[in-house]
Design a protein around this motif. Structure first.
Motif, short mmCIF file in Angstrom:
data_model
loop_
_atom_site.label_atom_id
_atom_site.label_comp_id
_atom_site.label_asym_id
_atom_site.label_seq_id
_atom_site.Cartn_x
_atom_site.Cartn_y
_atom_site.Cartn_z
N ARG A 220 0.82 -1.22 0.00
CA ARG A 220 0.00 0.00 0.00
C ARG A 220 0.85 1.26 0.00
N GLN A 221 2.12 1.13 0.39
CA GLN A 221 3.02 2.28 0.37
C GLN A 221 4.40 1.78 -0.05
N VAL A 222 4.98 2.43 -1.06
CA VAL A 222 6.32 2.09 -1.53
C VAL A 222 7.16 3.36 -1.54
N ILE A 223 8.17 3.39 -0.69
CA ILE A 223 9.03 4.57 -0.57
C ILE A 223 10.33 4.29 -1.30
N ALA A 224 10.61 5.07 -2.33
CA ALA A 224 11.85 4.93 -3.10
C ALA A 224 12.92 5.82 -2.47
N ILE A 225 14.11 5.26 -2.29
CA ILE A 225 15.23 5.97 -1.66
C ILE A 225 16.43 5.91 -2.60
N ASP A 226 16.96 7.07 -2.95
CA ASP A 226 18.11 7.14 -3.85
C ASP A 226 18.79 8.49 -3.63
N VAL A 227 19.91 8.69 -4.34
CA VAL A 227 20.67 9.94 -4.19
C VAL A 227 20.48 10.87 -5.38
N ALA A 228 19.72 10.44 -6.38
CA ALA A 228 19.55 11.24 -7.60
C ALA A 228 18.09 11.55 -7.83
N ASP A 229 17.78 12.82 -8.02
CA ASP A 229 16.39 13.24 -8.18
C ASP A 229 15.76 12.67 -9.45
N ASP A 230 16.54 12.55 -10.54
CA ASP A 230 15.95 12.02 -11.77
C ASP A 230 15.55 10.57 -11.60
N LYS A 231 16.33 9.80 -10.84
CA LYS A 231 15.99 8.41 -10.58
C LYS A 231 14.75 8.31 -9.69
N LEU A 232 14.63 9.24 -8.76
CA LEU A 232 13.45 9.24 -7.88
C LEU A 232 12.19 9.65 -8.64
N VAL A 243 9.08 9.44 -2.13
CA VAL A 243 10.51 9.37 -2.45
C VAL A 243 11.32 10.08 -1.38
N VAL A 244 12.53 9.60 -1.18
CA VAL A 244 13.46 10.20 -0.23
C VAL A 244 14.83 10.30 -0.90
N ASN A 245 15.39 11.51 -0.97
CA ASN A 245 16.75 11.68 -1.47
C ASN A 245 17.70 11.58 -0.28
N SER A 246 18.41 10.46 -0.21
CA SER A 246 19.25 10.19 0.97
C SER A 246 20.52 11.03 0.99
N SER A 247 20.79 11.77 -0.08
CA SER A 247 21.94 12.69 -0.05
C SER A 247 21.60 13.98 0.68
N ARG A 248 20.30 14.23 0.86
CA ARG A 248 19.86 15.46 1.53
C ARG A 248 19.06 15.20 2.79
N GLU A 249 18.48 14.01 2.91
CA GLU A 249 17.59 13.74 4.04
C GLU A 249 18.10 12.57 4.86
N ASP A 250 17.83 12.59 6.14
CA ASP A 250 18.11 11.46 7.01
C ASP A 250 17.05 10.39 6.73
N VAL A 251 17.50 9.21 6.33
CA VAL A 251 16.56 8.17 5.90
C VAL A 251 15.62 7.77 7.03
N HIS A 252 16.16 7.57 8.21
CA HIS A 252 15.30 7.15 9.34
C HIS A 252 14.22 8.19 9.60
N GLU A 253 14.61 9.44 9.70
CA GLU A 253 13.63 10.49 10.00
C GLU A 253 12.60 10.62 8.88
N ALA A 254 13.07 10.59 7.64
CA ALA A 254 12.16 10.79 6.52
C ALA A 254 11.16 9.63 6.39
N VAL A 255 11.65 8.41 6.50
CA VAL A 255 10.77 7.25 6.35
C VAL A 255 9.79 7.16 7.50
N LYS A 366 25.51 7.16 -14.06
CA LYS A 366 24.80 7.94 -15.07
C LYS A 366 23.68 7.16 -15.77
N ILE A 367 23.47 5.92 -15.37
CA ILE A 367 22.42 5.12 -16.00
C ILE A 367 21.18 5.13 -15.11
N ARG A 368 20.09 5.64 -15.66
CA ARG A 368 18.81 5.56 -14.95
C ARG A 368 18.14 4.25 -15.35
#
Length: 378
Positions: A220-232, A243-255, A366-368
């Motif tokens: 019912r909920q799928v959270i994608a976590i990556d470091v690139a906005d285009d991939k998210l 989506v969570v960009n782990s290069s800018r956000e703390d994964v634990h807090e965000a999720v 560089k590969i999405r």
């Protein structure tokens, strides 16, 4: 049905880590008992290949890599009378090639096939203890799975499944690894239940498929976590609810903020790096399951907080793929029915000559989604 098979073919051969892949003319392989010869239409480009190219994963040299292919059967070895396989069939080939005879295979655990690991993954051979590849001078060339970065490849009949009309013969190459590995992680590793919540750490070829398959299984909920906005952004288009960009956000807090302070039931890790392991574990709720899929570069380790794992009853459930003979046909059916939007995952095409450039792009992040070597390209 008779098909002309040339005596030689072009292949991307790895002989020297410094030089990388080099295109050579080598002998066209021929199938033995229980095998098929496939004219390759495309071969997917995976991080596992990249680890071998860099020398991070030990493998015999010279070798031909490439372990997810699509193509057409052009020759059957002996003993295929009752497999349903025929010359002229379009097929997808799976990276995990069960011998069908060992104790693990007899119990239905294709993913634990002993000869696959002992002979193919360690020595680059097939199950009679020999490779099907050799140079024009007769030098043995090791096979990583079927050695799909070539115009033709030999695959055990246990590891191919017909693709119906309408399945893209180029993008369909990714069904035998990126999609099948994702299916195995969701169906076999996590045994995902309807209504559960999911995090997917690293949204490349495998992660992108996990997102789709998890939604198909009722997450019912799928959270994608990556470091690139285009991939998210691509992950959201494939069905990620958040989506969570782990290069800018703390994964634990965000999720935990996205799940009302609870964390997810299942966190999939699809890259094989210590930091992505940490991110997946940080996303878990009490009693949650972390399912790692990505292979590390050589002998890598990841830290696990012992007390949290014990006290909060969290599980780590490794999964290497799926059950090839059962699951590859199902993955193909899901693709044919549009449940797996595999064509959207394939973002770049390379010719065989430019395969090395593709792996350089993969290494640089560089590969999405997934890139493929398209044999129709000059």
């Amino acid at each position: 049905m008779s098909v002309h098979i040339p005596e030689t073919m072009k292949a991307a051969v790895l002989r020297d880590y410094q030089k990388g892949l080099e295109i050579e003319e080598i002998k066209t392989p021929r199938p033995k008992a229980g095998e098929v010869l496939v004219k390759v239409s495309a071969c997917g480009m995976c991080h596992s290949d990249l680890h071998v190219i860099s020398g991070a994963i030990a493998f015999p040299l010279p070798c031909v890599l490439g372990h997810e292919v699509a193509g057409e059967i052009v020759e059957l070895g002996q003993g295929n009378e009752h497999t349903g396989l025929e010359v002229g069939q379009k097929v997808a080939g799976a990276f995990l090639m069960p011998c069908g005879q060992c104790e693990a295979c007899a119990s239905g655990r294709d993913d634990l096939c002993g000869p696959f690991f002992d002979l193919n993954r360690l020595r680059g051979k097939l199950y009679d203890g020999t490779t099907r590849l050799e140079s024009l001078a007769g030098e043995e060339i090791a096979m990583y799975s079927m050695g799909g970065l070539a115009e033709y490849c030999v695959i055990p009949a246990t590891s191919v499944a017909p693709t119906p009309e309408g399945v893209d013969p180029v993008a369909g190459a990714i069904l035998g690894c990126a999609a099948m590995t994702a299916y195995g992680a969701v169906r076999r590793g996590a045994n995902l239940g309807y209504g559960e919540t999911v995090a997917v750490v690293a949204t490349g070829g495998v992660g992108s498929n996990i997102i789709q398959i998890a939604r198909a299984f009722g997450a019912r909920q799928v959270i994608a976590i990556d470091v690139a906005d285009d991939k998210l952004e691509a992950a959201r288009a494939l069905g990620a609810t958040d989506v969570v960009n782990s290069s800018r956000e703390d994964v634990h807090e965000a999720v935990f903020a996205l799940t009302n302070g609870r964390g997810v039931d299942v966190a999939f890790e699809a890259l094989g790096r210590p930091e992505t392991w940490t991110a997946a574990l940080d996303a878990l709720r009490d009693g949650g399951r972390m399912v790692p899929i990505g292979l590390g570069a050589g002998v890598q380790t990841a830290a696990v907080e012992i007390n949290r794992t014990v006290r909060r009853s969290q599980s780590i459930l490794g999964t290497y793929g799926a059950l090839t003979r059962q699951d590859l046909p199902e993955v193909i059916r899901m693709a044919a029915d549009g449940v797996i939007r595999y064509q959207e995952i394939v973002s770049q095409h390379y010719s065989l000559v430019d395969a090395g450039k593709g792996y350089d792009a993969l290494k640089a992040g560089k590969i999405r989604g997934r890139a493929v070597v398209d044999m129709s390209r000059a």
